[in-house]
Design an enzyme around this catalytic site. Structure first.
Site, mmCIF file in Angstrom:
data_model
loop_
_atom_site.group_PDB
_atom_site.id
_atom_site.type_symbol
_atom_site.label_atom_id
_atom_site.label_comp_id
_atom_site.label_asym_id
_atom_site.label_seq_id
_atom_site.Cartn_x
_atom_site.Cartn_y
_atom_site.Cartn_z
ATOM 1 N N ASN A 1 0.868 -1.197 -0.119
ATOM 2 C CA ASN A 1 -0.106 0.168 0.016
ATOM 3 C C ASN A 1 0.824 1.260 0.014
ATOM 4 O OD1 ASN A 1 -1.786 2.050 0.358
ATOM 5 N ND2 ASN A 1 -2.377 1.177 2.503
ATOM 6 N N TRP A 2 0.926 1.935 -1.075
ATOM 7 C CA TRP A 2 2.029 2.961 -1.470
ATOM 8 C C TRP A 2 1.394 4.344 -0.784
ATOM 9 C CZ3 TRP A 2 3.769 2.623 -7.132
ATOM 10 C CH2 TRP A 2 4.567 1.447 -7.229
ATOM 11 N N LYS A 3 0.010 4.303 -0.365
ATOM 12 C CA LYS A 3 -0.808 5.432 0.013
ATOM 13 C C LYS A 3 -0.382 6.628 -0.934
ATOM 14 C CE LYS A 3 0.086 3.279 4.827
ATOM 15 N NZ LYS A 3 -0.070 3.576 6.160
ATOM 16 N N HIS B 1 -9.623 0.523 5.276
ATOM 17 C CA HIS B 1 -8.214 0.963 5.684
ATOM 18 C C HIS B 1 -8.529 2.020 6.937
ATOM 19 C CE1 HIS B 1 -4.102 2.399 6.365
ATOM 20 N NE2 HIS B 1 -3.561 1.209 5.756
ATOM 21 N N GLU C 1 -6.893 4.249 8.021
ATOM 22 C CA GLU C 1 -6.621 5.961 7.627
ATOM 23 C C GLU C 1 -8.062 6.377 6.783
ATOM 24 O OE1 GLU C 1 -2.902 5.473 5.378
ATOM 25 O OE2 GLU C 1 -2.023 4.664 7.512
ATOM 26 N N GLU D 1 -5.076 -5.323 10.709
ATOM 27 C CA GLU D 1 -4.015 -4.234 10.987
ATOM 28 C C GLU D 1 -4.304 -3.460 12.156
ATOM 29 O OE1 GLU D 1 -2.194 -2.997 6.558
ATOM 30 O OE2 GLU D 1 -4.335 -1.813 7.039
ATOM 31 N N GLY E 1 2.384 2.253 10.686
ATOM 32 C CA GLY E 1 3.324 3.412 10.326
ATOM 33 C C GLY E 1 4.066 3.870 11.496
ATOM 34 N N SER F 1 3.473 -2.200 10.221
ATOM 35 C CA SER F 1 5.024 -2.201 10.504
ATOM 36 C C SER F 1 5.797 -3.392 10.033
ATOM 37 C CB SER F 1 5.098 -1.625 11.798
ATOM 38 O OG SER F 1 4.952 -0.207 11.885
ATOM 39 N N GLY G 1 2.964 -1.257 4.360
ATOM 40 C CA GLY G 1 2.644 0.255 3.821
ATOM 41 C C GLY G 1 4.350 0.584 3.683
ATOM 42 N N GLY G 2 4.838 1.414 4.584
ATOM 43 C CA GLY G 2 6.243 2.182 4.579
ATOM 44 C C GLY G 2 7.283 1.283 3.668
HETATM 45 C C1 PEP Z 1 -0.921 0.020 6.115
HETATM 46 O O1 PEP Z 1 -0.807 0.956 5.794
HETATM 47 O O2 PEP Z 1 -1.411 -0.658 5.389
HETATM 48 C C2 PEP Z 1 0.299 -0.507 6.710
HETATM 49 C C3 PEP Z 1 0.467 -1.721 7.100
HETATM 50 O O3 PEP Z 1 1.409 0.532 6.786
HETATM 51 P P1 PEP Z 1 2.818 0.291 7.500
HETATM 52 O O4 PEP Z 1 3.463 -1.069 6.992
HETATM 53 O O5 PEP Z 1 3.431 1.343 7.373
HETATM 54 O O6 PEP Z 1 2.637 0.286 8.978
#
Ligand code: PEP
Length: 248
Positions: free
Chosen positions: A9-11, A93, A95, A165, A171, A211, A232-233
């Site tokens: 997920n590049w957001k 999600h 967010e 999640e 994040g 994470s 994500g990141g």
């Molecule tokens: C996400 O946004 O779905 C996610 C898992 O982010 P991160 O890996 O950065 O915690």
């Protein structure tokens, strides 16, 4: 048997040239394992990237609207998304829930729209820190699933994808331990068994997100009820993302 999936997920990150470069490096690294790899770039890049991916990479959208068309400024409908080469979307999600006020009722409409338009989705769920600290994470996640997803019939639920999640891990660099992830995933599998049946429960892919990186992926993916990850990141760095895929 649930599919193994690693999704990125590049957001709201990366410029187009950076996105293209990332896809090119993923292709060079030949992701040819039996892991399904799905990327969720910013939607404006889907058309361009759809001409650059290979058979081992799929594209999805981070968000879509439940209505098929109309006066919804800034939104995208499923048929528009499909027309540029994506066949899967994220729903729920944290967010979107937190910053765009997406309630369980709104998410249920998206689930129904996706099912009726044969659009695949990853349904995201997870508890905030306060709920975890109160020891109420199982009830909280179960309610998210019951209010938005578990109204589907057995046929509609077969082979679906759910991402657990925990909000406190997204994040933050604070990942859930393998035990915490497995315990929630086992509970979700059990609810699927109770609500549907064993065939359905075993067919649903349960991804962990929060994470997840190249250092902890192997341990998380080795849990019996963890069928992959939503990253994500760490999906923004090609070498790291490739290592995560390979740690399956
Ligand atoms: C996400 O946004 O779905 C996610 C898992 O982010 P991160 O890996 O950065 O915690």
């Amino acid at each position: 048997m649930a599919q193994k999936i690693v999704a990125g997920n590049w957001k709201m990150n990366l410029k187009l040239d950076e996105a293209i470069r990332l896809v090119e490096v993923l292709k060079i690294n030949h992701i040819e394992s039996d892991v399904r790899v799905v990327l969720f770039p910013p939607s404006v890049y889907i058309d361009t990237l759809s001409h650059r991916i290979d058979d081992h990479i799929e594209l999805g959208v981070q968000n879509f609207h439940a209505e098929a068309k109309g006066a919804y400024t800034g939104e995208l409908a499923i048929n528009q998304i499909k027309s540029v080469g994506a066949n899967i979307g994220l729903i729920g999600h944290s967010e979107r829930r937190a910053y765009f006020a997406e309630t369980n009722d709104i998410l249920k409409l998206k689930v129904d729209a996706a099912v009726s338009q044969e659009f695949q989705f990853i349904f995201c769920c997870g508890e905030p820190l306060m709920i975890r600290e109160a020891g109420e994470e199982l009830d909280f996640v179960k309610m998210q699933l019951e209010e938005s997803l578990f109204h589907l019939s057995k046929d509609e639920m077969l082979d679906r994808i759910i991402a657990y999640e925990p909000v406190w891990a997204i994040g933050t660099g604070k990942t859930a331990s393998a035990e915490q992830a497995e315990s929630m995933h086992r509970a979700i599998r059990t609810w699927l068994h109770e609500k549907y049946d064993e065939e359905t429960a075993q067919s649903v892919s349960l991804l962990y997100g929060g994470s997840c990186n190249h250092e902890n992926a192997r341990e998380l993916f080795s849990c019996p009820n963890v069928d992959g990850g939503l990253i994500g990141g760490a999906s923004l760095k090609s070498e790291v993302f490739c290592e995560i895929i390979k740690s399956y």
